[in-house]
Design a protein around this motif. Sequence first.
Motif, PDB file in Angstrom:
ATOM      1  N   THR A 129       0.977  -1.229  -0.112  1.00 21.79           N
ATOM      2  CA  THR A 129      -0.327  -0.175  -0.056  1.00 21.79           C
ATOM      3  C   THR A 129       0.991   1.437   0.103  1.00 21.79           C
ATOM      4  OG1 THR A 129      -1.990  -0.971   1.027  1.00 21.79           O
ATOM      5  CG2 THR A 129      -1.450   1.194   1.279  1.00 21.79           C
TER       6      THR A 129
ATOM      7  N   TYR B 123       1.055   4.306  -2.920  1.00 20.61           N
ATOM      8  CA  TYR B 123       0.394   5.234  -2.880  1.00 20.61           C
ATOM      9  C   TYR B 123       1.185   6.591  -2.297  1.00 20.61           C
ATOM     10  CZ  TYR B 123      -3.556   3.072  -4.234  1.00 20.61           C
ATOM     11  OH  TYR B 123      -4.526   2.203  -4.984  1.00 20.61           O
TER      12      TYR B 123
ATOM     13  N   LYS C 206       1.876  13.569  -2.851  1.00 23.88           N
ATOM     14  CA  LYS C 206       0.921  12.956  -1.061  1.00 23.88           C
ATOM     15  C   LYS C 206       1.584  12.995  -0.376  1.00 23.88           C
ATOM     16  CE  LYS C 206      -2.692  11.455  -4.176  1.00 23.88           C
ATOM     17  NZ  LYS C 206      -3.945  10.305  -4.158  1.00 23.88           N
TER      18      LYS C 206
ATOM     19  N   TYR D 150      -0.913  13.430   3.688  1.00 27.89           N
ATOM     20  CA  TYR D 150      -0.861  12.050   4.781  1.00 27.89           C
ATOM     21  C   TYR D 150      -0.573  12.798   6.358  1.00 27.89           C
ATOM     22  CZ  TYR D 150      -1.451   9.618   0.394  1.00 27.89           C
ATOM     23  OH  TYR D 150      -2.113   8.648  -0.592  1.00 27.89           O
TER      24      TYR D 150
ATOM     25  N   ASP E 103      -6.414   4.189  -1.121  1.00 25.10           N
ATOM     26  CA  ASP E 103      -5.673   5.302  -0.712  1.00 25.10           C
ATOM     27  C   ASP E 103      -6.011   5.407   0.693  1.00 25.10           C
ATOM     28  OD1 ASP E 103      -4.643   7.355  -1.490  1.00 25.10           O
ATOM     29  OD2 ASP E 103      -6.517   8.569  -1.310  1.00 25.10           O
TER      30      ASP E 103
END
Length: 316
Positions: free
Chosen positions: A55, A59, A64, A68, A127
């Motif tokens: 994962t 992602y 990003k 997060y 996600d």
Amino acid sequence: MQETFITTLNQMLFLFVFIIAGYLLAHYNVIDKNISSSLSGLINWVFTPALIIGTFAQYFVPEKVAEYAPYLILCVAVMVIVIPLAISLSRLISRPGIERRTFTYSFIITNSGFFGYPLVEAVFGADILLKYVIFSIPTNFFIYTVGMGMFRSDEPAHFDIKALKHMVNPPLISVVVGIIIGLLNINLPEAVNSVLVSAGDCMAPIAMLMTGVVLSKHTLKDAFTNWRYYAASFFRLIFIPAIFLGLFMLLRLVMNVPSEWILVSVAFLCLPLGLNAVVFTEYYHRDGTVGAHANLMSNIFGLITIPLTFAILTLL
């Protein structure tokens, strides 16, 4: 909303079938009840790391990171509120001693790993699972310091610096490995990706089989006649997540609160009681009956409450 409810319910039933299978297989001595420790080893050393690395590698990309990072702070804020709330609620329904400690721990910590990871991924996608895993990192700090200490003795729970060694565990290491792979945009060989996917898919059924095996070690008929387990399930599955959902809605009146913050937080809080309430009591040779009974009842009632909660979250 209806589609999310059905998807969640189907996933819950899928997981619950494996709990029942594990219970029956161990209860009728088809498999050894002591196999739970071996299954736990497989989950912690193989299946959960595979799911997390896969994962994060896919992602957790540089563009990003800023999206997060706030989930770590969000979890700390949630814990600051939920800990005193859990202490107060446990005093309403329990007697001093291991019973109260079990309920207090269970109102703070849900079954966010064994149960939460596969459920969140199946319903909301990879996600959201990534954000959910990041959100749950501070709770691991609590679990392996104060959390473990709550079951060690009847002395007041305190921060145990020695317990920090338990923080260096395969799931946490996999988070670091996954972050490095994602940030560096490392393209893993197809064979490695296939192994990660296949091993990650094994996590849910094996974790639920282990839950059933652990439950088989206890006489469960008392779980259905003790009002405390019904109250504990209500607090864990409905009251606590409802409190936080209400708080988020109030915050939305004065500031912009992203929907995914609410989704991840409430999805974490609405899950069944954490299985460690059973595992830690057995580890310290204490009576784990309360934890096993409470876990069973919250899993049963969760078949209805969790799909409803997840469906409501999709409306935000």
